[in-house]
Write a protein that holds these residues in place. Structure first.
Motif, PDB file in Angstrom:
ATOM      1  N   PRO A  39       0.794  -1.243   0.000  1.00 47.56           N
ATOM      2  CA  PRO A  39       0.000   0.000   0.000  1.00 47.56           C
ATOM      3  C   PRO A  39       0.818   1.279   0.000  1.00 47.56           C
ATOM      4  N   HIS A  40       2.045   1.231   0.501  1.00 50.50           N
ATOM      5  CA  HIS A  40       2.870   2.436   0.538  1.00 50.50           C
ATOM      6  C   HIS A  40       3.843   2.513  -0.649  1.00 50.50           C
ATOM      7  N   GLY A  41       3.814   1.479  -1.510  1.00 50.55           N
ATOM      8  CA  GLY A  41       4.658   1.462  -2.688  1.00 50.55           C
ATOM      9  C   GLY A  41       3.827   1.616  -3.936  1.00 50.55           C
ATOM     10  N   TYR A  42       3.999   0.665  -4.866  1.00 50.08           N
ATOM     11  CA  TYR A  42       3.243   0.702  -6.121  1.00 50.08           C
ATOM     12  C   TYR A  42       1.860   0.070  -5.995  1.00 50.08           C
ATOM     13  N   GLY A  43       1.506  -0.400  -4.818  1.00 48.65           N
ATOM     14  CA  GLY A  43       0.189  -0.999  -4.611  1.00 48.65           C
ATOM     15  C   GLY A  43       0.230  -2.509  -4.592  1.00 48.65           C
ATOM     16  N   GLU A  44       1.028  -3.093  -5.491  1.00 52.51           N
ATOM     17  CA  GLU A  44       1.185  -4.534  -5.553  1.00 52.51           C
ATOM     18  C   GLU A  44       2.642  -4.870  -5.850  1.00 52.51           C
ATOM     19  N   ALA A  45       3.131  -5.867  -5.147  1.00 55.59           N
ATOM     20  CA  ALA A  45       4.486  -6.371  -5.378  1.00 55.59           C
ATOM     21  C   ALA A  45       4.395  -7.874  -5.595  1.00 55.59           C
ATOM     22  N   GLY A  46       5.499  -8.476  -5.966  1.00 54.90           N
ATOM     23  CA  GLY A  46       5.512  -9.916  -6.184  1.00 54.90           C
ATOM     24  C   GLY A  46       6.886 -10.376  -6.593  1.00 54.90           C
ATOM     25  N   GLY A  47       7.001 -11.664  -6.839  1.00 57.06           N
ATOM     26  CA  GLY A  47       8.299 -12.203  -7.223  1.00 57.06           C
ATOM     27  C   GLY A  47       8.263 -13.715  -7.336  1.00 57.06           C
ATOM     28  N   TYR A  48       9.390 -14.320  -7.053  1.00 58.00           N
ATOM     29  CA  TYR A  48       9.628 -15.751  -7.261  1.00 58.00           C
ATOM     30  C   TYR A  48       9.908 -16.385  -5.912  1.00 58.00           C
ATOM     31  N   LEU A  49       9.040 -17.326  -5.502  1.00 63.21           N
ATOM     32  CA  LEU A  49       9.167 -18.012  -4.226  1.00 63.21           C
ATOM     33  C   LEU A  49       9.542 -19.463  -4.490  1.00 63.21           C
ATOM     34  N   VAL A  50      10.538 -19.973  -3.777  1.00 64.06           N
ATOM     35  CA  VAL A  50      10.981 -21.350  -4.003  1.00 64.06           C
ATOM     36  C   VAL A  50      11.446 -21.953  -2.689  1.00 64.06           C
ATOM     37  N   HIS A  51      11.125 -23.239  -2.510  1.00 62.83           N
ATOM     38  CA  HIS A  51      11.506 -23.944  -1.288  1.00 62.83           C
ATOM     39  C   HIS A  51      11.646 -25.429  -1.574  1.00 62.83           C
ATOM     40  N   PRO A  52      12.265 -26.175  -0.672  1.00 66.42           N
ATOM     41  CA  PRO A  52      12.409 -27.617  -0.894  1.00 66.42           C
ATOM     42  C   PRO A  52      11.048 -28.293  -0.984  1.00 66.42           C
ATOM     43  N   SER A  53      10.945 -29.312  -1.838  1.00 64.61           N
ATOM     44  CA  SER A  53       9.680 -30.028  -1.977  1.00 64.61           C
ATOM     45  C   SER A  53       9.432 -30.959  -0.808  1.00 64.61           C
ATOM     46  N   ALA A  54      10.480 -31.437  -0.164  1.00 64.19           N
ATOM     47  CA  ALA A  54      10.318 -32.301   0.999  1.00 64.19           C
ATOM     48  C   ALA A  54       9.811 -31.495   2.183  1.00 64.19           C
ATOM     49  N   ASP A  55       8.955 -32.109   2.982  1.00 63.57           N
ATOM     50  CA  ASP A  55       8.420 -31.440   4.175  1.00 63.57           C
ATOM     51  C   ASP A  55       9.497 -31.439   5.254  1.00 63.57           C
ATOM     52  N   ALA A  56      10.098 -30.278   5.463  1.00 59.51           N
ATOM     53  CA  ALA A  56      11.188 -30.183   6.442  1.00 59.51           C
ATOM     54  C   ALA A  56      10.815 -29.305   7.623  1.00 59.51           C
TER      55      ALA A  56
END
Length: 296
Positions: free
Chosen positions: A78-95
């Motif tokens: 809300p204090h920037g361009y209104g919406e942000a985003g990107g690339y989220l990645v994590h291990p597939s195994a439940d750790a």
């Protein structure tokens, strides 16, 4: 063909390329200035091609690696361009709950190299999020020249608010353990320094050859810092003495890593500025920092 290194280029050509990368020269300006070091315009174009990123050749982790899960979330800013985003990645195994790392790109947005860096962190057991500063104006365009031009149109006050929103979103992520660090490169290194002054819960920051923050804000830093600088990088290194003095005065926990024989961008393995030994040293030190500060 063997991989080219900085030793294959005249130092003045490397300085011209640094100015080109950071928007101080456009493509035509680089080609005109570099023509004196090559066989005219065609030779200068060859120099630029040889110095430019080779993403596919340098990729270490495939985007579809089955050991990883990735997504491209959007979030409110809300204090920037209104919406942000990107690339989220994590291990597939439940750790279980994962330590959190924000990965901040250079001045070309979220390109394939930074996505690859995020995947490297995910394989090391972190929940990594790489925001894209260009998302509000269409995202990374797939071309470095176009990306650089788009980047120069950003309102940096709004972009910094987007980065703060991304960090707070990541810190609250359901898959995370709440312990967050940040690593950034060049522009991203400056953002890592900035975030360290703004986020008291940030536990670790590794700014790679990034501009120093306002020294008046340094006493607010609570994170442990790994400050990575190149040996030959006058533009960035000029700000280090004042930053170091402020860190010392504030009693901030920091380590300086400045491998000899390196130039700006030495960790980026897509260009000849890459220094394999120095990059490995800096990356191992970064992982060690995150392991110590972000694990339960």
């Amino acid at each position: 063909m063997s991989r080219k290194t900085t030793q294959d280029f005249h130092p003045d050509v490397l300085r011209l390329f640094d100015r080109y990368v950071h928007g101080q020269l456009d493509r035509r300006g680089f080609l005109q200035a570099a023509a004196g070091f090559a066989a005219g315009a065609s030779g200068a174009a060859g120099l630029l091609a040889a110095l430019s990123p080779q993403f596919a050749e340098a990729r270490q982790v495939e985007p579809d690696d089955p050991r990883l899960v990735s997504s491209r979330p959007r979030l409110e800013s809300p204090h920037g361009y209104g919406e942000a985003g990107g690339y989220l990645v994590h291990p597939s195994a439940d750790a279980g709950p994962l330590p959190l790392v924000m990965v901040v790109h250079e001045n070309r947005g979220l390109n394939p190299h930074i996505e690859d860096v995020a995947r490297r962190l995910a394989l090391a057991g972190f929940l990594a999020f790489a925001p894209d500063a260009l998302l509000p104006i269409g995202g990374y365009p797939g071309d470095e020249d176009a990306a650089r031009a788009k980047f120069q149109t950003l309102d940096q006050a709004k972009t910094r608010q987007d980065m703060l929103a991304a960090a707070r979103w990541l810190q609250a992520h359901a898959l995370g353990n709440g312990r967050m660090g940040v690593v950034g490169f060049c522009y991203g290194g400056a953002i890592a320094n900035f975030l360290a002054t703004q986020l008291p819960l940030l536990r670790a920051a590794a700014p790679f050859y990034g501009g120093a923050p306002d020294v008046a804000d340094v006493p607010a830093i609570k994170a442990e810092l790994l400050v990575v600088l190149a040996a030959d990088d006058p533009r960035v290194n000029a700000g280090w003495p004042a930053y170091q003095a402020a860190l010392e005065a504030a009693g901030t926990d920091y380590t300086l890593l400045q491998p000899g024989g390196t130039v700006h961008g030495f960790h980026n393995d897509t260009t000849p500025r890459y220094d394999e030994d120095a990059a490995r040293l800096a990356w191992d030190a970064t992982l060690d920092l995150f392991e110590r500060r972000l694990r339960d």
